[in-house]
Write an enzyme that holds these catalytic residues in place. Sequence first.
Site, PDB file in Angstrom:
ATOM      1  N   ASP A 462       0.881  -1.182   0.000  1.00 33.79           N
ATOM      2  CA  ASP A 462       0.000   0.000   0.000  1.00 33.79           C
ATOM      3  C   ASP A 462       0.906   1.217   0.000  1.00 33.79           C
ATOM      4  O   ASP A 462       1.215   1.790   1.045  1.00 33.79           O
ATOM      5  CB  ASP A 462      -0.927  -0.016   1.216  1.00 33.79           C
ATOM      6  CG  ASP A 462      -1.911   1.152   1.218  1.00 33.79           C
ATOM      7  OD1 ASP A 462      -1.914   1.922   0.235  1.00 33.79           O
ATOM      8  OD2 ASP A 462      -2.667   1.287   2.195  1.00 33.79           O
ATOM      9  N   GLU A 470      -1.724  -2.319  -3.940  1.00 36.34           N
ATOM     10  CA  GLU A 470      -1.253  -2.445  -5.317  1.00 36.34           C
ATOM     11  C   GLU A 470      -0.530  -3.793  -5.470  1.00 36.34           C
ATOM     12  O   GLU A 470       0.024  -4.323  -4.509  1.00 36.34           O
ATOM     13  CB  GLU A 470      -0.241  -1.337  -5.667  1.00 36.34           C
ATOM     14  CG  GLU A 470      -0.688   0.077  -5.339  1.00 36.34           C
ATOM     15  CD  GLU A 470      -0.295   0.522  -3.929  1.00 36.34           C
ATOM     16  OE1 GLU A 470      -0.989   1.395  -3.379  1.00 36.34           O
ATOM     17  OE2 GLU A 470       0.696  -0.018  -3.378  1.00 36.34           O
ATOM     18  N   ASP A 496      -0.450 -12.215 -16.192  1.00 35.87           N
ATOM     19  CA  ASP A 496       0.913 -11.835 -16.505  1.00 35.87           C
ATOM     20  C   ASP A 496       1.069 -10.727 -17.543  1.00 35.87           C
ATOM     21  O   ASP A 496       1.799  -9.757 -17.327  1.00 35.87           O
ATOM     22  CB  ASP A 496       1.694 -13.065 -16.994  1.00 35.87           C
ATOM     23  CG  ASP A 496       1.632 -14.217 -16.012  1.00 35.87           C
ATOM     24  OD1 ASP A 496       1.052 -14.057 -14.926  1.00 35.87           O
ATOM     25  OD2 ASP A 496       2.161 -15.288 -16.328  1.00 35.87           O
ATOM     26  N   GLU A 527      -3.700   1.068  -8.317  1.00 38.23           N
ATOM     27  CA  GLU A 527      -4.433   0.225  -7.374  1.00 38.23           C
ATOM     28  C   GLU A 527      -5.421  -0.612  -8.170  1.00 38.23           C
ATOM     29  O   GLU A 527      -6.232  -0.069  -8.923  1.00 38.23           O
ATOM     30  CB  GLU A 527      -5.146   1.102  -6.337  1.00 38.23           C
ATOM     31  CG  GLU A 527      -4.145   1.844  -5.465  1.00 38.23           C
ATOM     32  CD  GLU A 527      -4.729   2.993  -4.663  1.00 38.23           C
ATOM     33  OE1 GLU A 527      -4.079   3.403  -3.680  1.00 38.23           O
ATOM     34  OE2 GLU A 527      -5.811   3.487  -5.049  1.00 38.23           O
ATOM     35  N   GLU A 696      -5.910 -24.959 -20.408  1.00 46.19           N
ATOM     36  CA  GLU A 696      -5.567 -23.803 -19.583  1.00 46.19           C
ATOM     37  C   GLU A 696      -6.490 -22.631 -19.903  1.00 46.19           C
ATOM     38  O   GLU A 696      -6.976 -21.938 -19.007  1.00 46.19           O
ATOM     39  CB  GLU A 696      -4.110 -23.424 -19.837  1.00 46.19           C
ATOM     40  CG  GLU A 696      -3.580 -22.325 -18.950  1.00 46.19           C
ATOM     41  CD  GLU A 696      -2.084 -22.106 -19.131  1.00 46.19           C
ATOM     42  OE1 GLU A 696      -1.533 -21.253 -18.406  1.00 46.19           O
ATOM     43  OE2 GLU A 696      -1.461 -22.777 -19.982  1.00 46.19           O
TER      44      GLU A 696
END
Length: 722
Positions: A462, A470, A496, A527, A696
């Site tokens: 934070d 974050e 990712d 955030e 996946e």
Amino acid sequence: MRPLLTATVAVTAVLATTLSAAPAAAQAPDRSRAPSYADVLDLRGAPATAHPGGTKESTTNPLNVFADRGAWHAYALPEQRDPTTWGGFSGPLYIAQEYPWWLSRTFSRLRLTERGRTLDLAGGGRPQFTSLPGVLRQTYRLQGGLRLTLELRYATNRTALVRARVGNTGRTTRTLGARWTGSLLRPAKQPMRTAPRLRATRTGVGVDFARVREKWDYLTDGTERFQVRHAERVRTSVGGDRYRTDLARPLRVRAGHRVTLDWTESYTFTGAERRREAGRAARALARPHAVAAAGAARWRGYVRKANRGVPAERRRLAVKSVETLVTNWRSAAGMLRHDGVTPSVSDKWFAGGFWAWDSWKQAVGTARFAPGLAKDQIRSMFDHQITRHDRDRPQDAGMVPDAVFYNDTAHGGGNWNERNSKPPLAAWAVWEVYRATGDRGFLREMYPKLAAYQAWWYRNRDHDHDGLAEYGATVDPANRTPEDARLAAAWESGMDNAPRFDAALGTKTLVNRDRHGAKTGYSVNQESVDLNAYLAADQGYLARIAGALGHRRAAASWRGRAAAVHRAVRATMFDRRTGWFYDTSLGGHRLVARGRGIEGAVPLWTGTATRAQARAVRKALLAPGEFGTRVPFPTVARSSPYFDPTAYWRGPVWLDQAYFGVRGLRRYGYERDARRLTHRLLREAAGLSGNGPIRENYDPLTGKGLNARNFSWSAALILPLL
């Protein structure tokens, strides 16, 4: 008393011998014969090379395999078109600590002989190869009224039991010989090429492995062994990469009777494991009927529990999900102190370790049919929770690492990752396991660990101390540059390469420091809506856990914290003009220009959104030009300039996010929409309605399966979706 013929033969001191014959009609019924669950996954095929990807340097194995009980070796069935593999099971596929390799095309091929002539396995018709829950089966009809059935199931977490039943439906006694042959598939490159070595043993044959420390390809300590033990007395000869094992005495099969040949195939990592497994294999060979009965009962339980409440037309998919999770189950080994579930034994990078948020989601699905395994996979991650006494990162006390493997970095592992953590869904997983078990002891065990994990997020992630966290990265040698830290922060999100973390779009990292000015890690300069919604949800689950343990004040405190975070997300991250939730800059600016991402639907699953906000999000979820694609819930809206239907987190459908979307719609009363989208998802995602593997992720426009095969968190969250 049923007729029984038992013959005792000489054996070594450590192994029991059983060679029994009984009328075929007297055998107990095999309740694993559930026709509707035969071949829910196509397990036929044999490898051409030791490398699982075939001749190409692919990281994904195109053959589906079966394992059970957390074993580190797996098998497949032969194919009708390839008689060179008949009479044995394909493989095994073994995991060299962290990486899967094929040991053989078919290591133990059984042949029957009569008067010096090898009997044709297809002499009475084409053989049948079938997978059933918990067992692989082959059936051969030979000329002259002989029938051979081979079954493979797992006796322990290191040992498979194979039973060969030879039945005689003719009118005369048959005198047969039995022979097993096999050969090694060697890796193409050194030093792993010369790692495996065949050797004859008194009870069969073994494969020893040399010490190889190839960080990114092959890891052995020189203590590993694959070993075949026969119940009956045998003679084995080895020549180079081939072996031959012969039954020491003839096999007499009376008319109307059958005899059984039993052997075990064990894969162990250490000398201690090998010595322990010798006794366990001996007990399995002494009581093979008991092993088979216990395995059948366990799998009946799995199937019954997984299918509770599931419509009949979707039960095969539920069983496929169970089989996927169980095959990916790895028992404790190396640095992995509890059993857990790997993402996929079919993928090079996913076969030998556990990931944090994978484990949380997998535990939720596994709790439905194997709650003990669900508990252990949560423990397997918290075993490595950082403490304030940690030598390298005491500032990260409470953090759960991203990924843990057979080897940590001190033991030469390259896949172990403490550069970042993963999204905080652990309290949800613990509560779901509690719902399945009612085990308050598990809640007491996990509660302080979960609380410490929550505290770490606000202490280390934070940056501006405003109560909204974050994603970020740790102080770690691998996070040397700002770009390294940004990449680790994107990994921490689990998404990712999502557009919202692109450096070109303004994402960068900031240094976090404690009150004394010491560096504690990094945060990205935004955030994230999913992170904070997850944190609020986990605080709500911590309130439930505290309440179940009688900690009333703590429960009230957690509820208050959760409410505050929910309010902050609602107030700062929802954009009325576009009707969607977005990440915000540290200055409070909503990052709308980066486009809609599926993370904006998470506040429905967590209950963060207001009714009006949920209506707006629902509209986008249903719109064909947004998230209502052929396979619904793409990770990036189709309208986004960054949408790519096949690029990992830039468009493909991930079933965890689809699950959150469906459950979120249900939470706000949109049950009809949830049912319709679930039906479309399960119908259009390739392989789910047939015998193909669970993937996946999926192309949202075509339904094609993408990336890893037999993916665990997809399988796990299919179960509650059903």
